[in-house]
Motif scaffolding. Sequence first.
Motif, short mmCIF file in Angstrom:
data_model
loop_
_atom_site.label_atom_id
_atom_site.label_comp_id
_atom_site.label_asym_id
_atom_site.label_seq_id
_atom_site.Cartn_x
_atom_site.Cartn_y
_atom_site.Cartn_z
N CYS A 2 -0.80 -1.82 5.01
CA CYS A 2 -1.17 -1.16 3.90
C CYS A 2 0.29 -1.43 2.99
O CYS A 2 1.21 -1.72 3.33
CB CYS A 2 -0.98 0.40 4.41
N PHE A 3 -0.07 -0.90 1.69
CA PHE A 3 0.88 -1.32 0.75
C PHE A 3 1.66 -0.05 0.07
O PHE A 3 0.96 0.93 -0.14
CB PHE A 3 0.33 -2.01 -0.65
N PHE A 4 3.12 -0.12 0.03
CA PHE A 4 3.79 0.98 -0.45
C PHE A 4 4.78 0.45 -1.41
O PHE A 4 5.02 -0.91 -1.65
CB PHE A 4 4.85 1.48 0.63
N ASP A 5 5.37 1.12 -2.27
CA ASP A 5 6.34 0.91 -3.12
C ASP A 5 7.66 0.75 -2.37
O ASP A 5 7.88 1.53 -1.35
CB ASP A 5 6.50 1.70 -4.33
N GLN A 21 -1.87 1.62 -1.47
CA GLN A 21 -3.47 0.98 -1.32
C GLN A 21 -3.42 0.80 0.19
O GLN A 21 -2.57 0.30 0.79
CB GLN A 21 -3.35 -0.42 -1.93
N HIS A 22 -4.76 1.10 0.86
CA HIS A 22 -4.99 0.71 2.04
C HIS A 22 -5.39 -0.61 2.26
O HIS A 22 -5.78 -1.30 1.39
CB HIS A 22 -6.37 1.41 2.67
N CYS A 23 -5.15 -0.92 3.53
CA CYS A 23 -5.83 -2.55 3.84
C CYS A 23 -7.08 -2.43 4.60
O CYS A 23 -7.56 -1.61 4.85
CB CYS A 23 -4.63 -3.28 4.86
N ASN A 24 -7.61 -3.41 4.77
CA ASN A 24 -8.95 -3.55 5.34
C ASN A 24 -9.08 -3.35 6.92
O ASN A 24 -10.09 -3.10 7.50
CB ASN A 24 -9.72 -4.81 5.00
N ARG A 25 -7.71 -3.05 7.61
CA ARG A 25 -7.67 -3.01 8.86
C ARG A 25 -7.79 -1.44 9.40
O ARG A 25 -8.02 -1.17 10.46
CB ARG A 25 -6.51 -3.50 9.62
N LEU A 29 -10.09 7.51 7.68
CA LEU A 29 -9.90 8.07 6.33
C LEU A 29 -8.55 8.55 6.29
O LEU A 29 -8.18 9.82 7.23
CB LEU A 29 -10.88 9.20 6.01
N GLY A 30 -7.38 8.50 5.32
CA GLY A 30 -6.44 9.08 5.21
C GLY A 30 -5.31 8.83 6.07
O GLY A 30 -3.95 9.27 6.08
N GLU A 31 -5.47 8.00 6.81
CA GLU A 31 -4.63 7.07 7.95
C GLU A 31 -3.76 5.75 7.26
O GLU A 31 -4.69 5.15 6.49
CB GLU A 31 -5.00 6.77 9.18
N THR A 32 -2.86 5.36 7.62
CA THR A 32 -2.33 3.75 7.62
C THR A 32 -2.34 3.18 8.70
O THR A 32 -2.18 3.65 9.83
CB THR A 32 -0.90 3.97 6.81
N CYS A 33 -2.36 1.96 8.59
CA CYS A 33 -2.35 1.03 9.93
C CYS A 33 -1.13 0.91 10.58
O CYS A 33 -0.70 0.55 11.75
CB CYS A 33 -2.98 -0.40 9.43
N GLY A 34 0.11 1.35 9.83
CA GLY A 34 1.60 1.21 10.40
C GLY A 34 2.10 0.09 9.91
O GLY A 34 3.67 0.07 10.24
N LYS A 36 3.58 -1.82 7.06
CA LYS A 36 3.92 -1.64 5.65
C LYS A 36 4.24 -2.97 5.03
O LYS A 36 5.17 -3.87 5.25
CB LYS A 36 5.13 -0.93 5.44
N LEU A 37 3.56 -3.03 3.77
CA LEU A 37 3.63 -4.26 2.76
C LEU A 37 4.25 -3.62 1.43
O LEU A 37 3.90 -2.56 1.20
CB LEU A 37 2.66 -5.24 2.74
N ILE A 38 5.09 -4.44 0.70
CA ILE A 38 5.59 -4.10 -0.55
C ILE A 38 4.56 -4.23 -1.66
O ILE A 38 4.13 -5.49 -1.75
CB ILE A 38 7.05 -4.69 -0.87
N MET A 39 4.18 -3.12 -2.53
CA MET A 39 3.19 -3.53 -3.56
C MET A 39 4.12 -3.84 -4.77
O MET A 39 3.80 -4.79 -5.29
CB MET A 39 2.65 -2.13 -3.78
N GLN A 40 5.24 -3.11 -4.98
CA GLN A 40 5.97 -3.34 -6.15
C GLN A 40 7.61 -2.95 -5.77
O GLN A 40 7.50 -1.81 -4.97
CB GLN A 40 5.55 -2.99 -7.43
#
Length: 115
Positions: A2-5, A21-25, A29-34, A36-40
């Motif tokens: 999932c993408f974070f600043d 942004q959520h990833c496809n993994r 709903l409302g959860e993140t995969c754990g 973290k990738l950088i969006m910006q």
Amino acid sequence: MCFFDQHRFVCGDWKWGHFRQHCNREYRLGETCGMKLIMQTVPVGKKCKLCENIDVKMRRRAAEVERVNRWQREGNKFQASIKKSMEGVKNLDAEIYELGCERNRRLQGIGSQEW
């Protein structure tokens, strides 16, 4: 993934920012995969809290050392104050060392925590 600043401080430290942004993994709903990738990367024009605390303690230490030097130039009438200030300088040195170790651990990613 999932993408974070990412907020990048002047001192080189960083912290995670807002979720973007959520990833496809992740299917819940409302959860993140754990993961973290950088969006910006958002540059922050100041130092992190840890570096600010180190700077404050360094200024306090410099003021104490200057005060002791002034008292020593004036003679032997401030011995108790000199002794007390030197103890304060030792305490500040220990605190500065601990904060420096924490900063190094954080930069290496060992035991990192969210701020």
